[in-house]
Design a protein around this motif. Structure first.
Motif, PDB file in Angstrom:
ATOM      1  N   LEU A 118      77.069  49.657  13.952  1.00  0.00           N
ATOM      2  CA  LEU A 118      75.928  48.980  13.794  1.00  0.00           C
ATOM      3  C   LEU A 118      74.791  49.701  13.141  1.00  0.00           C
ATOM      4  O   LEU A 118      74.625  51.102  13.208  1.00  0.00           O
ATOM      5  CB  LEU A 118      75.163  48.800  15.223  1.00  0.00           C
ATOM      6  N   LYS A 120      71.058  49.953  10.901  1.00  0.00           N
ATOM      7  CA  LYS A 120      69.766  49.348  10.378  1.00  0.00           C
ATOM      8  C   LYS A 120      69.211  49.941   8.988  1.00  0.00           C
ATOM      9  O   LYS A 120      68.779  51.282   9.597  1.00  0.00           O
ATOM     10  CB  LYS A 120      68.745  49.227  11.496  1.00  0.00           C
ATOM     11  N   ALA A 124      64.416  48.434   6.519  1.00  0.00           N
ATOM     12  CA  ALA A 124      64.200  47.285   7.443  1.00  0.00           C
ATOM     13  C   ALA A 124      63.301  47.864   8.606  1.00  0.00           C
ATOM     14  O   ALA A 124      62.860  47.124   9.363  1.00  0.00           O
ATOM     15  CB  ALA A 124      65.597  47.112   8.321  1.00  0.00           C
ATOM     16  N   TRP A 125      62.745  49.069   8.516  1.00  0.00           N
ATOM     17  CA  TRP A 125      62.071  49.791   9.370  1.00  0.00           C
ATOM     18  C   TRP A 125      60.613  49.280   9.173  1.00  0.00           C
ATOM     19  O   TRP A 125      60.232  49.326   8.014  1.00  0.00           O
ATOM     20  CB  TRP A 125      62.024  51.354   9.716  1.00  0.00           C
ATOM     21  N   ASN A 137      60.862  47.350  14.408  1.00  0.00           N
ATOM     22  CA  ASN A 137      61.608  48.515  14.455  1.00  0.00           C
ATOM     23  C   ASN A 137      62.383  48.159  15.872  1.00  0.00           C
ATOM     24  O   ASN A 137      63.439  49.377  16.264  1.00  0.00           O
ATOM     25  CB  ASN A 137      60.802  49.568  15.112  1.00  0.00           C
ATOM     26  N   ILE A 139      66.145  47.573  17.440  1.00  0.00           N
ATOM     27  CA  ILE A 139      67.505  47.745  16.715  1.00  0.00           C
ATOM     28  C   ILE A 139      68.477  46.516  17.733  1.00  0.00           C
ATOM     29  O   ILE A 139      69.275  45.924  17.385  1.00  0.00           O
ATOM     30  CB  ILE A 139      68.089  49.105  17.191  1.00  0.00           C
ATOM     31  N   TYR A 156      64.434  50.182  20.562  1.00  0.00           N
ATOM     32  CA  TYR A 156      63.759  50.281  19.225  1.00  0.00           C
ATOM     33  C   TYR A 156      63.464  51.670  18.983  1.00  0.00           C
ATOM     34  O   TYR A 156      63.278  52.772  19.876  1.00  0.00           O
ATOM     35  CB  TYR A 156      62.747  49.305  19.411  1.00  0.00           C
TER      36      TYR A 156
END
Length: 321
Positions: A118, A120, A124-125, A137, A139, A156
């Motif tokens: 997974l 991120k 994307a933050w 934030n 996840i 998160y």
């Protein structure tokens, strides 16, 4: 309705006679005209008989505009990546969720990969709203609710103090936040139960060793009390405990008292290293042992003096006799 004697087709009772100058494209009811001509209904005539129109029924007439499956796909399907277009079976976009938004996955997800499962990416933050659990934030989110319960959990990133948080909301237990900080510390809103614990204490990890100075009277500065303690979390519960005050310990053993940023309300919460307190108590027990041995030696010396005095008294008594 009557029958045409020559063709045998049904003819309307009120036929419309066509003039040579007219053609079917001028008529508003083509099917009725065909019946009048003895050709029957267009749909029944062409049903299953595309060969009557050279194997092709135009799209405008409800057909595919092609005589083969391949040509029909090419004529009817518009491939592309925008709305109103179709994806082909070999479209690489079908092999990934990349670029997809929304929707529900109704089955479990099995990540069969040797790398990350997974991800991120940094892009994307949302670094400006790090304290907002509903911000950019988050996840992972999981929730359950019905007529009685409404339980929500979020994982998160909290940019306020650079940590990762697990946030849960349960109307029966209020809001709880577990925090994993990038400096290696961990915050738990409740009691941590474990089958065993072990702390690093290897001499090879330690330097600048110095003896601890203490006196017998130091213990009097550490009153043991019972009290009611509140949780530092918002809406936290209370619990009855027996123990010491960090502020009292700090006066005697400042090395084992530190400050911890629990939340904005308690940015300097005093914490006690109880393993250090245990070591101090070991030292205090040694001090008591030394004191006890000194007293035992003193008592032994006094007993020796007393025995000697008794012997001398007996000798004096003999002289008097």
């Amino acid at each position: 309705m009557s029958t045409n004697k020559q063709s045998g087709h049904a003819v309307a009772d009120d036929p419309i006679y066509l003039q040579a100058a007219n053609n079917l494209s001028d008529l508003t009811d083509v099917n009725k005209a065909l019946i009048n001509l003895g050709l029957g209904n267009l749909n029944s005539v062409l049903a299953g008989k595309a060969d009557l129109v050279d194997g092709v029924v135009e799209i405008s007439q409800g057909g595919t505009g092609a005589s083969t499956k391949e040509d029909a796909w090419a004529a009817l399907a518009t491939y592309g990546t925008t709305e109103g277009t179709a994806a082909q079976g070999n479209d690489a976009r079908l092999d990934t969720l990349d670029g997809k938004t929304g929707g529900t996955i109704s089955t479990g997800i099995n990540v069969n990969a040797t790398g990350w499962g997974l991800l991120k990416p940094a892009s994307a933050w949302d670094m400006e709203s790090g304290s907002d659990v509903d911000g950019g934030n988050r996840i992972f989110k999981a929730y359950f609710f019905d007529d009685r319960w409404s339980v929500q959990s979020d994982f998160y990133r909290y940019s306020g103090i650079n940590s990762y948080r697990i946030y849960t909301y349960d109307p029966n237990n209020d809001t709880k936040v577990w925090e994993f900080r990038t400096d290696g510390t961990f915050l738990s809103p409740g009691t941590v139960y474990a089958d065993g614990t072990a702390l690093t204490s290897d001499k090879r990890l330690k330097s600048d060793l110095k003896p601890v100075s203490m006196s017998l009277g130091d213990i009097d500065l550490l009153p043991v009390q019972t009290y009611t303690k509140i949780s530092p979390d918002v809406g936290g519960t209370t619990v009855k405990e027996l123990g010491l005050m960090a502020q009292d310990i700090e006066k005697v053993i400042p090395e084992i008292v530190t400050e911890f940023h629990w939340n904005d309300e308690y940015p300097d919460l005093k914490m006690v290293n109880y393993s250090g307190l245990t070591a101090w108590l070991v030292g205090y027990c040694k001090l008591l042992k030394d004191e006890l041995q000194a007293q035992k030696k003193f008592i032994a010396d006094q007993n020796t003096i007393i025995v000697n005095l008794q012997a001398r008294l007996k000798a004096l008594d003999g002289l008097d006799a």
